[in-house]
Scaffold this active site. Structure first.
Site, PDB file in Angstrom:
ATOM      1  N   ASP A  32      16.724  40.952  47.682  1.00 23.26           N
ATOM      2  CA  ASP A  32      16.488  42.184  48.452  1.00 23.26           C
ATOM      3  C   ASP A  32      15.368  42.955  47.779  1.00 23.26           C
ATOM      4  OD1 ASP A  32      16.904  44.789  49.886  1.00 23.26           O
ATOM      5  OD2 ASP A  32      18.696  43.751  50.598  1.00 23.26           O
ATOM      6  N   ASP A  59      10.590  40.520  47.398  1.00 22.46           N
ATOM      7  CA  ASP A  59      10.203  40.697  48.797  1.00 22.46           C
ATOM      8  C   ASP A  59      10.015  39.310  49.406  1.00 22.46           C
ATOM      9  OD1 ASP A  59       8.385  41.140  51.150  1.00 22.46           O
ATOM     10  OD2 ASP A  59       8.526  43.210  50.447  1.00 22.46           O
ATOM     11  N   PHE A  81      18.819  37.766  56.537  1.00 22.14           N
ATOM     12  CA  PHE A  81      19.058  39.098  57.107  1.00 22.14           C
ATOM     13  C   PHE A  81      17.861  40.023  56.909  1.00 22.14           C
ATOM     14  CE2 PHE A  81      23.405  37.786  55.778  1.00 22.14           C
ATOM     15  CZ  PHE A  81      24.103  37.979  56.963  1.00 22.14           C
ATOM     16  N   SER A 125      19.075  39.466  67.765  1.00 23.68           N
ATOM     17  CA  SER A 125      19.666  40.667  68.356  1.00 23.68           C
ATOM     18  C   SER A 125      19.802  40.510  69.865  1.00 23.68           C
ATOM     19  CB  SER A 125      18.737  41.841  68.045  1.00 23.68           C
ATOM     20  OG  SER A 125      19.078  42.946  68.821  1.00 23.68           O
ATOM     21  N   TYR A 149      10.031  46.273  67.323  1.00 19.62           N
ATOM     22  CA  TYR A 149      11.178  45.682  66.615  1.00 19.62           C
ATOM     23  C   TYR A 149      11.739  44.505  67.415  1.00 19.62           C
ATOM     24  CZ  TYR A 149      15.977  44.774  65.253  1.00 19.62           C
ATOM     25  OH  TYR A 149      17.144  44.125  64.897  1.00 19.62           O
ATOM     26  N   LYS A 153      11.987  40.134  66.834  1.00 17.35           N
ATOM     27  CA  LYS A 153      13.149  39.234  66.943  1.00 17.35           C
ATOM     28  C   LYS A 153      12.856  38.114  67.941  1.00 17.35           C
ATOM     29  CE  LYS A 153      15.699  41.198  63.944  1.00 17.35           C
ATOM     30  NZ  LYS A 153      15.954  40.572  62.675  1.00 17.35           N
ATOM     31  N   TYR A 173      23.283  39.397  67.490  1.00 17.45           N
ATOM     32  CA  TYR A 173      24.316  40.418  67.283  1.00 17.45           C
ATOM     33  C   TYR A 173      24.255  41.442  68.402  1.00 17.45           C
ATOM     34  CZ  TYR A 173      23.336  39.070  62.351  1.00 17.45           C
ATOM     35  OH  TYR A 173      23.088  38.414  61.179  1.00 17.45           O
ATOM     36  N   GLY A 290      13.626  53.465  76.551  1.00 23.32           N
ATOM     37  CA  GLY A 290      13.892  52.055  76.253  1.00 23.32           C
ATOM     38  C   GLY A 290      15.357  51.666  76.285  1.00 23.32           C
TER      39      GLY A 290
HETATM   40  P1  NAD Z   1      19.896  46.675  56.665  1.00 26.01           P
HETATM   41  O1  NAD Z   1      18.636  47.466  56.732  1.00 26.01           O
HETATM   42  O2  NAD Z   1      21.116  47.361  56.195  1.00 26.01           O
HETATM   43  O3  NAD Z   1      19.688  45.368  55.788  1.00 26.01           O
HETATM   44  C1  NAD Z   1      18.455  44.693  55.695  1.00 26.01           C
HETATM   45  C2  NAD Z   1      18.169  44.465  54.218  1.00 26.01           C
HETATM   46  O4  NAD Z   1      16.948  43.738  54.101  1.00 26.01           O
HETATM   47  C3  NAD Z   1      17.986  45.783  53.442  1.00 26.01           C
HETATM   48  O5  NAD Z   1      18.785  45.769  52.293  1.00 26.01           O
HETATM   49  C4  NAD Z   1      16.495  45.807  53.101  1.00 26.01           C
HETATM   50  O6  NAD Z   1      16.249  46.473  51.881  1.00 26.01           O
HETATM   51  C5  NAD Z   1      16.168  44.322  53.055  1.00 26.01           C
HETATM   52  N1  NAD Z   1      14.760  44.002  53.343  1.00 26.01           N
HETATM   53  C6  NAD Z   1      14.002  44.453  54.371  1.00 26.01           C
HETATM   54  N2  NAD Z   1      12.793  43.907  54.310  1.00 26.01           N
HETATM   55  C7  NAD Z   1      12.766  43.088  53.220  1.00 26.01           C
HETATM   56  C8  NAD Z   1      11.787  42.256  52.630  1.00 26.01           C
HETATM   57  N3  NAD Z   1      10.554  42.157  53.124  1.00 26.01           N
HETATM   58  N4  NAD Z   1      12.122  41.542  51.528  1.00 26.01           N
HETATM   59  C9  NAD Z   1      13.375  41.643  50.994  1.00 26.01           C
HETATM   60  N5  NAD Z   1      14.328  42.420  51.497  1.00 26.01           N
HETATM   61  C10 NAD Z   1      14.025  43.141  52.611  1.00 26.01           C
HETATM   62  O7  NAD Z   1      20.125  46.044  58.128  1.00 26.01           O
HETATM   63  P2  NAD Z   1      21.409  45.300  58.700  1.00 26.01           P
HETATM   64  O8  NAD Z   1      22.022  46.191  59.692  1.00 26.01           O
HETATM   65  O9  NAD Z   1      22.214  44.726  57.612  1.00 26.01           O
HETATM   66  O10 NAD Z   1      20.676  44.151  59.511  1.00 26.01           O
HETATM   67  C11 NAD Z   1      20.464  42.860  58.958  1.00 26.01           C
HETATM   68  C12 NAD Z   1      19.647  42.044  59.938  1.00 26.01           C
HETATM   69  O11 NAD Z   1      20.328  42.001  61.191  1.00 26.01           O
HETATM   70  C13 NAD Z   1      18.272  42.618  60.234  1.00 26.01           C
HETATM   71  O12 NAD Z   1      17.366  41.546  60.356  1.00 26.01           O
HETATM   72  C14 NAD Z   1      18.446  43.311  61.570  1.00 26.01           C
HETATM   73  O13 NAD Z   1      17.251  43.356  62.300  1.00 26.01           O
HETATM   74  C15 NAD Z   1      19.469  42.406  62.235  1.00 26.01           C
HETATM   75  N6  NAD Z   1      20.241  43.078  63.267  1.00 26.01           N
HETATM   76  C16 NAD Z   1      20.934  44.211  62.945  1.00 26.01           C
HETATM   77  C17 NAD Z   1      21.659  44.882  63.932  1.00 26.01           C
HETATM   78  C18 NAD Z   1      22.361  46.178  63.631  1.00 26.01           C
HETATM   79  O14 NAD Z   1      22.658  46.923  64.565  1.00 26.01           O
HETATM   80  N7  NAD Z   1      22.682  46.487  62.375  1.00 26.01           N
HETATM   81  C19 NAD Z   1      21.705  44.359  65.221  1.00 26.01           C
HETATM   82  C20 NAD Z   1      20.998  43.192  65.517  1.00 26.01           C
HETATM   83  C21 NAD Z   1      20.279  42.553  64.519  1.00 26.01           C
HETATM   84  C1  WQD Z   2      23.899  52.876  71.051  1.00 28.02           C
HETATM   85  C2  WQD Z   2      24.040  53.875  72.195  1.00 28.02           C
HETATM   86  C3  WQD Z   2      22.104  55.237  72.606  1.00 28.02           C
HETATM   87  C4  WQD Z   2      22.239  57.554  68.921  1.00 28.02           C
HETATM   88  C5  WQD Z   2      19.971  49.025  68.750  1.00 28.02           C
HETATM   89  C6  WQD Z   2      18.853  48.046  68.835  1.00 28.02           C
HETATM   90  C7  WQD Z   2      19.402  46.642  68.887  1.00 28.02           C
HETATM   91  C8  WQD Z   2      20.344  46.376  67.751  1.00 28.02           C
HETATM   92  C9  WQD Z   2      21.376  47.443  67.588  1.00 28.02           C
HETATM   93  C10 WQD Z   2      19.310  46.716  65.528  1.00 28.02           C
HETATM   94  C11 WQD Z   2      22.797  53.949  73.066  1.00 28.02           C
HETATM   95  C12 WQD Z   2      23.287  56.072  72.181  1.00 28.02           C
HETATM   96  C13 WQD Z   2      22.503  56.646  69.922  1.00 28.02           C
HETATM   97  C14 WQD Z   2      22.460  58.936  69.177  1.00 28.02           C
HETATM   98  C15 WQD Z   2      23.192  58.392  71.399  1.00 28.02           C
HETATM   99  N1  WQD Z   2      19.585  46.106  66.561  1.00 28.02           N
HETATM  100  N2  WQD Z   2      22.973  57.050  71.138  1.00 28.02           N
HETATM  101  N3  WQD Z   2      22.934  59.296  70.415  1.00 28.02           N
HETATM  102  O1  WQD Z   2      20.250  51.006  71.132  1.00 28.02           O
HETATM  103  O2  WQD Z   2      22.330  49.675  71.649  1.00 28.02           O
HETATM  104  O3  WQD Z   2      20.789  48.904  69.904  1.00 28.02           O
HETATM  105  O4  WQD Z   2      20.772  48.742  67.591  1.00 28.02           O
HETATM  106  O5  WQD Z   2      19.016  46.281  64.518  1.00 28.02           O
HETATM  107  O6  WQD Z   2      18.326  45.777  68.849  1.00 28.02           O
HETATM  108  O7  WQD Z   2      18.098  48.310  70.003  1.00 28.02           O
HETATM  109  O8  WQD Z   2      22.171  50.880  69.477  1.00 28.02           O
HETATM  110  O9  WQD Z   2      23.350  52.474  68.041  1.00 28.02           O
HETATM  111  O10 WQD Z   2      20.934  52.932  68.628  1.00 28.02           O
HETATM  112  O11 WQD Z   2      22.681  53.153  70.384  1.00 28.02           O
HETATM  113  O12 WQD Z   2      23.616  58.778  72.491  1.00 28.02           O
HETATM  114  O13 WQD Z   2      22.226  59.806  68.348  1.00 28.02           O
HETATM  115  O14 WQD Z   2      24.207  55.169  71.627  1.00 28.02           O
HETATM  116  O15 WQD Z   2      21.414  55.873  73.639  1.00 28.02           O
HETATM  117  O16 WQD Z   2      23.212  54.090  74.378  1.00 28.02           O
HETATM  118  P1  WQD Z   2      21.337  50.163  70.658  1.00 28.02           P
HETATM  119  P2  WQD Z   2      22.255  52.378  69.031  1.00 28.02           P
END
Ligand code: NAD
Ligand code: WQD
Length: 326
Positions: A32, A59, A81, A125, A149, A153, A173, A290
């Protein structure tokens, strides 16, 4: 036991998955750069599991350093991740997102290829379905989302589909929330959070005066957006099942990780309030650019092929998220 390399191991989902794999007996090498996390998480992983990981602050775009790590550690597979994940920030800083997520993944894959490691789980995602109609199964049409973003993906998925002799589980996810039951791991983004649950928590903690609901005029039963929230512990179990899958099978497969149950923003607020016996101040604001009205998964493929089924309901997600925040 197998040795697995986890990128983004200190992040929200990476840390929970790391704990699960350590408890299953896997050896873990973690990477990380702490862009969105802190070193404390590595200590929490040790505290919960009583097992050490081999950790590198690195990184994924640093090819030289990755080569040193792969040469020394010789992992069998990678769970990837690491990435930037804020939709709003990606609109402001598109190049940073393309560089970190897309170039970072290419750099990682090139190093993996160099060392003959061709097994990967990738964090994709549900955003790639944004132009289709819900509910989404893995055959639903995917396309480039509107924001950078989401585009990263989509682009990474396309790149991985071209790696024909690799074994890849591409996990889409839905909306991960909740926290580890110990309270020692949680979603703790640095800076201003993006997602709904961190905003709910900050409002409950009094760090924000009120929560803004982004629109209540959507074509849903109460006018607010519907999402498929999934407990991060169910998500982490999905990764251990996907790991079994890629360690035993050939080729690339896509899996949805969601519960298949839709919950509206207002419902989530009400459930959070009732479960945790706390009142949340909220206001209705304009729609967020969006956002889609409804997003939830069909999960038959994951259930049948990964033998995975989410166990935790929305009440448990709200309870664990709040307990970990206190
Ligand atoms: P997070 O930000 O908590 O974890 C990502 C980790 O990656 C962080 O610790 C960050 O420091 C590290 N990181 C980022 N860029 C890096 C780099 N260049 N080199 C090394 N480390 C790096 O996010 P998360 O919620 O745990 O998400 C993990 C993955 O899942 C991400 O790729 C995210 O896009 C994807 N994802 C998350 C969600 C969500 O809602 N949390 C939904 C769909 C997909
Ligand atoms: C959920 C709902 C907002 C904040 C995003 C990324 C997706 C995935 C998960 C990330 C929506 C509403 C939110 C607030 C609100 N990946 N909201 N007030 O948009 O479904 O998905 O996160 O890594 O790719 O697009 O998730 O948690 O942002 O929003 O009303 O202050 O909550 O409008 O309907 P989303 P979210």
């Amino acid at each position: 036991m197998f040795k697995i390399l986890i990128t983004g191991v200190a992040g929200f989902i990476g840390s929970h998955t790391c704990v699960r794999l350590l408890n299953l007996g896997f050896d873990i090498v973690g990477i990380d750069n702490f862009h969105n996390s802190s070193h404390e998480v590595i200590n929490s992983i040790l505290k919960i599991t009583n097992r050490k990981i081999v950790f590198y602050e690195a990184d994924i775009r640093n090819s030289k350093k990755l080569c040193e790590i792969f040469k020394k550690e010789k992992p069998e597979a990678v769970i990837h991740f690491a990435g930037l994940k804020s939709v709003a920030e990606s609109v402001e800083k598109p190049l940073e997102y393309y560089d970190n997520n897309v170039s970072g993944t290419i750099c990682l894959c090139r190093v993996m290829e160099k060392f003959g490691i061709k097994k990967m789980i990738f964090s994709s995602s549900a955003t790639v379905y944004e132009n289709s109609n819900p509910p989404f199964d893995e055959e639903s049409q995917v396309s480039a989302p509107k924001n950078p973003y989401g585009k990263t993906k989509f682009t990474i998925e396309q790149i991985l589909f071209d790696l024909k002799d690799w074994d890849i589980a591409l996990l889409r996810y839905f909306n991960p929330i909740g926290a580890h039951e110990s309270g020692d791991l949680k979603e703790s983004p640095l800076g201003i959070p993006n997602n709904l649950m961190p905003h709910i928590i900050n409002t409950a903690l009094g760090k924000m005066p009120f929560l803004t609901i982004f629109g209540n005029d959507y074509p849903t039963f109460d006018g607010t957006c519907v999402r498929d929230y999934i407990h991060v512990e169910d998500l982490s179990e999905g990764h251990s099942k996907a790991l079994d899958f890629i360690l035993n099978k050939k080729g690339i497969e896509v899996f949805n990780l969601g519960t298949g149950i839709g919950t509206s923003v207002l419902e989530l607020i009400k459930i959070f309030e009732k479960t945790n016996k706390i009142k949340l101040k909220y206001k209705i604001g304009p729609r967020r650019l969006g956002d889609v009205a409804v997003c939830y998964a069909l999960t038959e493929k994951s259930q049948n092929k990964l033998n995975w089924k989410p166990r935790f309901d929305i009440e448990k997600m709200c309870r664990d998220a709040w307990d970990a925040a206190l």
